[in-house]
Every structure is written in structure tokens, then in C-alpha cells.
Scaffold this active site. Sequence first.
Site, PDB file in Angstrom:
ATOM      1  N   SER A  85     108.067  54.027  22.845  1.00  0.00           N
ATOM      2  CA  SER A  85     108.758  52.742  23.013  1.00  0.00           C
ATOM      3  C   SER A  85     109.157  52.512  24.463  1.00  0.00           C
ATOM      4  O   SER A  85     109.285  53.457  25.256  1.00  0.00           O
ATOM      5  CB  SER A  85     110.003  52.692  22.133  1.00  0.00           C
TER       6      SER A  85
HETATM    7  C1  LIG Z   1     107.410  53.101  18.054  1.00  0.00           C
HETATM    8  S1  LIG Z   1     106.781  54.611  17.457  1.00  0.00           S
HETATM    9  C2  LIG Z   1     108.093  55.753  17.787  1.00  0.00           C
HETATM   10  C3  LIG Z   1     108.398  55.912  19.236  1.00  0.00           C
HETATM   11  C4  LIG Z   1     109.253  57.084  19.575  1.00  0.00           C
HETATM   12  N1  LIG Z   1     110.538  57.027  18.932  1.00  0.00           N
HETATM   13  C5  LIG Z   1     109.437  57.244  21.055  1.00  0.00           C
HETATM   14  O1  LIG Z   1     109.541  56.251  21.778  1.00  0.00           O
HETATM   15  O2  LIG Z   1     109.505  58.398  21.521  1.00  0.00           O
HETATM   16  C6  LIG Z   1     106.899  54.430  15.712  1.00  0.00           C
HETATM   17  C7  LIG Z   1     106.364  55.592  14.943  1.00  0.00           C
HETATM   18  O3  LIG Z   1     106.745  55.464  13.587  1.00  0.00           O
HETATM   19  C8  LIG Z   1     105.799  56.146  12.824  1.00  0.00           C
HETATM   20  N2  LIG Z   1     105.935  55.787  11.414  1.00  0.00           N
HETATM   21  C9  LIG Z   1     105.471  54.705  10.751  1.00  0.00           C
HETATM   22  N3  LIG Z   1     105.801  54.766   9.465  1.00  0.00           N
HETATM   23  C10 LIG Z   1     106.483  55.919   9.286  1.00  0.00           C
HETATM   24  C11 LIG Z   1     107.071  56.546   8.175  1.00  0.00           C
HETATM   25  N4  LIG Z   1     107.045  56.011   6.958  1.00  0.00           N
HETATM   26  N5  LIG Z   1     107.689  57.724   8.361  1.00  0.00           N
HETATM   27  C12 LIG Z   1     107.728  58.320   9.581  1.00  0.00           C
HETATM   28  N6  LIG Z   1     107.186  57.757  10.679  1.00  0.00           N
HETATM   29  C13 LIG Z   1     106.570  56.578  10.535  1.00  0.00           C
HETATM   30  C14 LIG Z   1     104.467  55.756  13.443  1.00  0.00           C
HETATM   31  O4  LIG Z   1     103.457  56.710  13.148  1.00  0.00           O
HETATM   32  C15 LIG Z   1     104.854  55.701  14.923  1.00  0.00           C
HETATM   33  O5  LIG Z   1     104.455  56.869  15.595  1.00  0.00           O
END
Ligand SMILES: C[S@@+](CC[C@H](N)C(=O)[O-])C[C@H]1O[C@@H](n2cnc3c(N)ncnc32)[C@H](O)[C@@H]1O
Length: 417
Positions: A85
Site C-alpha cells: 500500500s
Molecule cells: C493491499 S494488500 C496488503 C498490503 C500490505 N498490508 C502492505 O502494504 O504491506 C491486500 C492483501 O490482502 C490479501 N487478501 C485478500 N483477501 C484476503 C483474505 N480473505 N484473507 C487474507 N488476505 C487477503 C491480498 O492477497 C493482498 O495481498
Amino acid sequence: MHVNDTPAPMSETDNAPASEQQLRDAMVERLIELGAARSARVVAAFRSVPRHLATPEVDMAKTYEAEFAAVTKTDPTGVNISSVSAPRIQAMQIEQADIQPGMSVLEIGSGGVNAAYLAEMVGGRGHVVTMDIDHDVTRRAEDFLKTTGYDRIVTVITADGEHGVPGHAPYDRIVVTVQAADIPPAWVHQLKEGGRLVVPLRMRGMTRTVAFIRDRERLISDGFELCGFVPMQGVGENRVRLVLLHDVEGEEIALRLDGLPEPDAEALRVALGMHRVEVWSGVTVAGDESTEHLDLWLTTALDNLPLMAAKIGARKRGLVASASPIGVPTLVDGDSFAYRTARPTDDPDRYELGAISHGPQARKVADRLAEEIQVWHSDHRTQRAHIEVHPAGTPDDRLPAGRLVDRPHTRVTITWS
Ligand SMILES: C[S@@+](CC[C@H](N)C(=O)[O-])C[C@H]1O[C@@H](n2cnc3c(N)ncnc32)[C@H](O)[C@@H]1O
């Protein structure tokens, strides 16, 4: 805290590339300017983490831009499903979470970088669990955390966030970094009483990162900010449905439905071809004033209010007045619709709010929307909205009066005071 040595700053001459630390310092200055980083500890965390190491394929300077999100995965339809992000969003959420040293924090949606910031916030006596549904993402996060030394504080788990991580619960804080349309019971139950859940909650098409405080079975908001996040996958997947009103490439216009009744799409396509009616409210906003507060009021007050998203080509052709990819609140009434808009005034810094409508009942629908803009101005402009989350099945008479958004697990209410 990271174990990698920061390279010594490069030459101080004007055209030398900025060093890693200079880039981090410039990023932090910008985050302070934007109001995203406000506390000394958040500032210190953002000055420390070598975030560029998480995305070596991206230009280092780019990774330190406040608004830059590094997309790391896209699905076959072209939708971004994973990213590191943008620093602004990460700082904003970490401020919302109010994390103290020694706390136990669960991050849902991983990438490594945010977990490292969380590790800086909790320090050596704290613990961070970061989870992701996608093995590729957790593998990458693990590599980054190991390289930077944060693996001493952070545990990485691959699983669906719907169930939280019961093995390390309860948590003082849960920070969700993926768009959620609902709040699964596990998130509430794995949070300590009085603990904070920060979550990008989508309500009627718009996503706001909301800071909630747990009060037994319910969650009570303590502030929120408009934001964008990649969509949830797994059990909690719940994407916004698009209804196309105009389907010419580069000029697409669509209604974004978020649990609202299916509109009479054919009638609305016909309506779009009819002449437009404009109704102006007399209410003005400053050029740099966000319409987010008004839009939340409209969401609260009006029943059938999807968002209308349009491509730039649609605006250029004069089909619509706005080309917002998220969409503008649009009141639908049978065969007609009206959307929120603005026009310049004699004062170069102020815009007048109004409604543009199409369809056989254009005037009536536009009047209704403009009326709610006036109600916002006269009764709510200086008020705050409060969001509460109650378990599904809570009877109506035990909910605060206001807008109700029903989801499979929860009943979300929006009230104003
Ligand atoms: C915006 S990214 C996270 C960015 C991270 N927090 C960072 O900036 O270091 C969102 C993540 O949520 C994950 N995601 C989507 N659905 C999910 C779920 N049901 N459970 C866990 N993770 C999930 C995706 O695979 C993705 O990698």
C-alpha cells in the site's frame, strides 16, 4: 531496527541520486504535510523501514512516494489483487490504530512493509501477526521481513482472514489492509475488549478506513477516512456489481451497486440518451473541500443511491459531467436518475453543488437530491457521522436510528450528531 546497513549517503551535489535515507526523510516530510503521519512514533517508524527492499522490481525513489502503491499481483480480469500500500494509507491506518509498545497486533492482508511499521510501533516486547490468503504474498513478505530483521517480531501466516488467527488471539489491535464489505465475527471475538479494529469498510460502494473500538459484541467508530483498497478474496469476497449504462470503449458509464436492488437498466440507458435537467442547491464548497462528508450524508439519507462511475471519454463527449472512477452518488428512481455535481461560481475558489438528472422523472429526482444537499448544509455540515457494527440478528429496536446497511454477519448503522 532493521539489520541491513543503510548505504552511506551519496554525493551532496544537486544531480546526485538521493540516498535511501534522504528518500525516507522526504517521504516522511510529505506524510506530515498531508496529515497522514501525526505522532512522533509513527514518524520514527516511517523513517526506519527500508520499504524499497520489498519491491526490488520498482524504482527505489518511486517506492518512497507518499501516494505510490506498488501493485504486486493482478487477477486475469485486470483487477489489482495485491500491492504494497501507499505510504500515506499505511501511515493513516497506523495512526488510526493508536498502537503502543508491547501490544499484540494482527494484520490481515500482508505485504511485509506494513508489518515492519507495525513491528516498529510495538517494539521488541510486542508481537505482530501478519496474514495473507495468497502464498506468493506471504513468501515475499517473509523474505522481506527476514532481510530486514523484523522477523524477530513478526509471524507470517497464510490463511483466509475471514477466520482471523485464533492461535495468537486475543489482539490489542487488528489492522485490516484489504477492502471488507462485512466484519466477520472472528475479528470482533479475537480483539480484546476496548481494543481497536481498523478496517477499510465498504458501505454502499464507498470504502472508508474506519477505526472501531470493541464494546462487547459491538464496534463503535472513532473516526474514518476515505480510501481505496484491493478487494477481499476467499470466504468474504463480495465485489461491487457493475450495471453498464453506456458501453462504448473509453466512454463506459456504469452504476456501481453495493447490495442495492437491481435497477431497470434498459430504462436507465434510455434515460441517459434524454436531455439533462440541472437543479442547483445554492450550497457551495471550497475548491479544496472534499465532498466525502456530504456523500456520507447522502448515503445516510437516500435509499436507492448507487455510485455512477464513468470513463474520461464519457465526460469529454458530454455524456456526463464527472468522470470519477469510484463514482458519484446517484439517486435512482425507476426510469430516471440524478447524480451529485458541482459548478463554478463567481468566487474562483467556490463551487455550487447540485444535481444533474436524466429520464422521464428527471426534475423530480434532481429536486430530491438537491433537497438533501440543502438538508446536509443546514442540519449536518458541522456534525460528525458515527458508524456502529452490530451482530446480524440484532433486532431493529436495539439499533441506533439512522441508515442501516445489512451484511451477512453484521448490521452497520450510520448516525449523525
Ligand atoms: C493491499 S494488500 C496488503 C498490503 C500490505 N498490508 C502492505 O502494504 O504491506 C491486500 C492483501 O490482502 C490479501 N487478501 C485478500 N483477501 C484476503 C483474505 N480473505 N484473507 C487474507 N488476505 C487477503 C491480498 O492477497 C493482498 O495481498
